[in-house]
Design an enzyme around this catalytic site. Structure first.
Site, PDB file in Angstrom:
ATOM      1  N   ASP A 138      -7.288  14.673   8.182  1.00  0.00           N
ATOM      2  CA  ASP A 138      -5.949  14.200   7.854  1.00  0.00           C
ATOM      3  C   ASP A 138      -4.902  14.768   8.823  1.00  0.00           C
ATOM      4  O   ASP A 138      -3.952  14.085   9.190  1.00  0.00           O
ATOM      5  CB  ASP A 138      -5.625  14.630   6.406  1.00  0.00           C
ATOM      6  N   HIS A 155      -1.960  15.623  14.132  1.00  0.00           N
ATOM      7  CA  HIS A 155      -0.626  16.252  14.121  1.00  0.00           C
ATOM      8  C   HIS A 155      -0.679  17.630  14.790  1.00  0.00           C
ATOM      9  O   HIS A 155       0.181  17.985  15.590  1.00  0.00           O
ATOM     10  CB  HIS A 155      -0.113  16.438  12.692  1.00  0.00           C
ATOM     11  N   GLY A 171       0.819  -1.223   0.000  1.00  0.00           N
ATOM     12  CA  GLY A 171       0.000   0.000   0.000  1.00  0.00           C
ATOM     13  C   GLY A 171       0.853   1.273   0.000  1.00  0.00           C
ATOM     14  O   GLY A 171       2.084   1.222   0.083  1.00  0.00           O
ATOM     15  N   HIS A 205       3.226  10.352  13.455  1.00  0.00           N
ATOM     16  CA  HIS A 205       4.665  10.474  13.197  1.00  0.00           C
ATOM     17  C   HIS A 205       5.234  11.840  13.579  1.00  0.00           C
ATOM     18  O   HIS A 205       6.440  11.994  13.713  1.00  0.00           O
ATOM     19  CB  HIS A 205       4.996  10.119  11.737  1.00  0.00           C
TER      20      HIS A 205
HETATM   21  C1  BG6 Z   1       0.335  12.645   6.901  1.00  0.00           C
HETATM   22  C2  BG6 Z   1      -0.818  13.119   6.067  1.00  0.00           C
HETATM   23  O1  BG6 Z   1      -0.125  12.116   8.107  1.00  0.00           O
HETATM   24  O2  BG6 Z   1       1.204  13.738   7.171  1.00  0.00           O
HETATM   25  C3  BG6 Z   1      -0.321  13.741   4.775  1.00  0.00           C
HETATM   26  O3  BG6 Z   1      -1.668  12.022   5.764  1.00  0.00           O
HETATM   27  C4  BG6 Z   1       0.675  14.835   5.079  1.00  0.00           C
HETATM   28  O4  BG6 Z   1      -1.394  14.265   4.008  1.00  0.00           O
HETATM   29  C5  BG6 Z   1       1.765  14.315   6.010  1.00  0.00           C
HETATM   30  O5  BG6 Z   1       1.244  15.254   3.848  1.00  0.00           O
HETATM   31  C6  BG6 Z   1       2.685  15.425   6.449  1.00  0.00           C
HETATM   32  O6  BG6 Z   1       3.761  14.850   7.134  1.00  0.00           O
HETATM   33  P1  BG6 Z   1       5.236  15.400   6.946  1.00  0.00           P
HETATM   34  O7  BG6 Z   1       6.040  14.627   7.904  1.00  0.00           O
HETATM   35  O8  BG6 Z   1       5.592  15.162   5.512  1.00  0.00           O
HETATM   36  O9  BG6 Z   1       5.140  16.842   7.246  1.00  0.00           O
END
Ligand code: BG6
Length: 494
Positions: free
Chosen positions: A251, A255, A25, A194
């Protein structure tokens, strides 16, 4: 290389097997496989370690090889023939049929062989890079197939990493959580976000803990407002199907809330999982989800102009690709300090940063002069990785003139060292392999995230009359209305 002082803690991943479900995936290809390679390449993977990739797609050895190569190349790696073949040697593939009991039987046998061959003692980390509807049935079958060890058994372990979306609604997330807990214990579930694994995000806490000079002013006596910016240059990157179901708010909300918590929570007594989560929980309990009126007045949602022409996007899609909003934190430290957030796709640049904007001086010679906000503490999370503090100092020369200046601590100054530190996913995988849940989310945090999010999505269900969907030109930092959100409070985005 710079010297480290006093407190220096190293996470040691335990020897284990890593089993990736959903291995063909998007998430696996973009993030997990490169992170696994990075761990091996940087020599931070456990000594005894194997990787079993599983997915529905039939793949022979050469099919697997081309997928691995494609995923590493896309992530920016150019592995030497030696390091690629070392990685490949650790990696096997198995075709999965997640619904069939037979698959779990075969999996169990295969893992026993891999354990024996790699010197691993039934220690297994399962990463479910799957849609949330698949989590519960898979975990149930792992359990009934004897693949989830007893959490009390110290001689072996099984851990499960799950990734957002954790469900598709507040109710869905609660029932997913309850369902997971019928088969696995909380100590076995690692909910990943993350952003918590980013080096610079961790530095926010390190800096706050180690330097009392900041902590003393980290409150409503000194801070005027806080800005959280998560702007992205990228658009959909072929993920229209995912994004059309999610929208920007769903989404990115987890974060955003993690960044807010790490910036504004009280510091825990220790960085142990329980203390850390308890403080984070107290912070979230002070953040009240916005009511419908606040969503209308204090938030701006928008879509970039070219979004509906993207392949896979509905011609009249109502999905937002940008969100800005204001919220408050009802505790003694932050009462009265607005937190402004903006996040969006296709904004012309990648910029993730947190700004603490200090109050203007209103005493002495500046009593009647507005010199703006001279002190801003900025954490540049990415792509720049630095901390800056702006202040005003005397301009050198015979006159008494004031000049804005900025002090900068470059996080990547030592490029060689920076190349060796783990990326966000790499770090979180190591943490999970070492059994440390500190950087992973509790079920309380997931529930809170859904409650907070539901205020927005509930209001937006009323359509554009209830809350308009603005438009912004591709490559710009959101619509004018997002700037107005701060302007009407006498402030501006930085
Ligand atoms: C992900 C989202 O969790 O985080 C994405 O699904 C986003 O849409 C991404 O682009 C951003 O993470 P990073 O670490 O690239 O800033």
């Amino acid at each position: 290389m710079q010297e480290t002082l006093g407190f220096c803690q190293e996470t040691r991943p335990e020897s284990c097997g890593f089993i990736l479900f959903g291995a063909t995936g998007d998430l696996a290809g973009r993030k997990i496989i490169p992170a696994l390679f990075g761990l091996c390449e940087k020599n931070i993977a456990p000594k005894n370690f194997y990787i079993l990739l599983a997915a529905r797609t039939p793949l022979d050895r050469s099919g697997l090889e081309s997928r691995l190569r494609a995923s590493l190349t896309k992530a920016g790696f150019t592995p030497s023939p030696e390091s690629f073949s070392a990685f490949q040697e650790r990696t096997e593939y198995m075709q999965a049929d997640y619904e069939s009991e037979d698959f779990y039987k075969r999996l169990s046998l295969r893992l026993a062989v891999l354990d024996a061959r790699s010197g691993v003692k039934k220690k297994r980390l399962f990463y479910l890079a799957m849609p949330p509807a698949a989590f519960e049935p898979i975990v149930g079958r792992l359990k009934s197939g004897g693949l989830l060890s007893d959490p009390e058994d110290c001689s072996c372990w099984s851990r499960l990493i799950i990734e957002k979306p954790y469900g598709a609604s507040l109710e869905g997330a609660a029932s997913l959580d309850a369902g997971l807990k019928t088969s696995a214990s909380e100590s076995q579930v690692y909910r990943i976000d993350h952003f918590t694994g980013k080096e610079t995000v961790q530095n926010v806490l390190a800096l706050r803990s180690a330097n009392r000079v900041f902590e003393a002013t980290w409150n409503n006596r000194f801070v005027d407002h806080v800005q959280i910016t998560v702007l992205e240059e990228l658009g959909l990157e072929g993920r229209a199907n995912f994004f059309e179901h999610m929208g920007l708010a769903q989404d990115m909300m987890s974060h955003i809330l993690q960044l807010a918590a790490i910036t504004a929570m009280d510091l825990p007594a220790t960085f142990r999982d329980t203390d850390f989560k308890a403080e984070k929980k107290r912070f979230f309990e002070s953040v009240h989800p916005l009511d419908r009126e606040a969503v209308v007045k204090q938030s701006v949602r928008a879509q970039y102009a070219g979004y509906r022409a993207e392949p896979g996007v509905a011609p009249a899609s109502p999905v937002e690709t940008f969100l800005a909003f204001k919220f408050g934190v009802d505790n003694d430290r932050w009462r009265g300090v607005p937190f402004y957030v903006r996040a969006g796709k296709k904004t012309g640049l990648k910029k993730t940063r947190i700004d603490l904007v200090y109050k203007k001086p209103d005493l002495g010679i500046f009593k009647h002069i507005d010199i703006g906000y001279p002190n801003v503490f900025t954490f540049n999370i990415q792509p720049d990785e630095d901390i800056t503090f702006s202040l005003v100092s005397k301009h050198p020369g015979p006159k008494l003139c004031f000049t804005p200046r900025s002090m900068r601590l470059d996080y990547r100054a030592d490029v060689k060292e920076a190349q060796s530190y783990p990326t966000d996913y790499e770090r979180l995988l190591i943490e999970a392999m070492s059994g440390d849940q500190t950087l992973f989310l509790s079920s309380f945090e997931i529930r809170f995230m859904w409650e907070f999010l539901s205020s927005f999505t509930g209001t937006w269900k009323g359509g554009p009359q209830a809350s308009p969907l603005y438009s912004y030109a591709d490559g710009t930092a959101g619509p004018a209305e997002a700037a107005d959100l701060l302007k009407k409070d006498g402030r501006a985005w930085l």
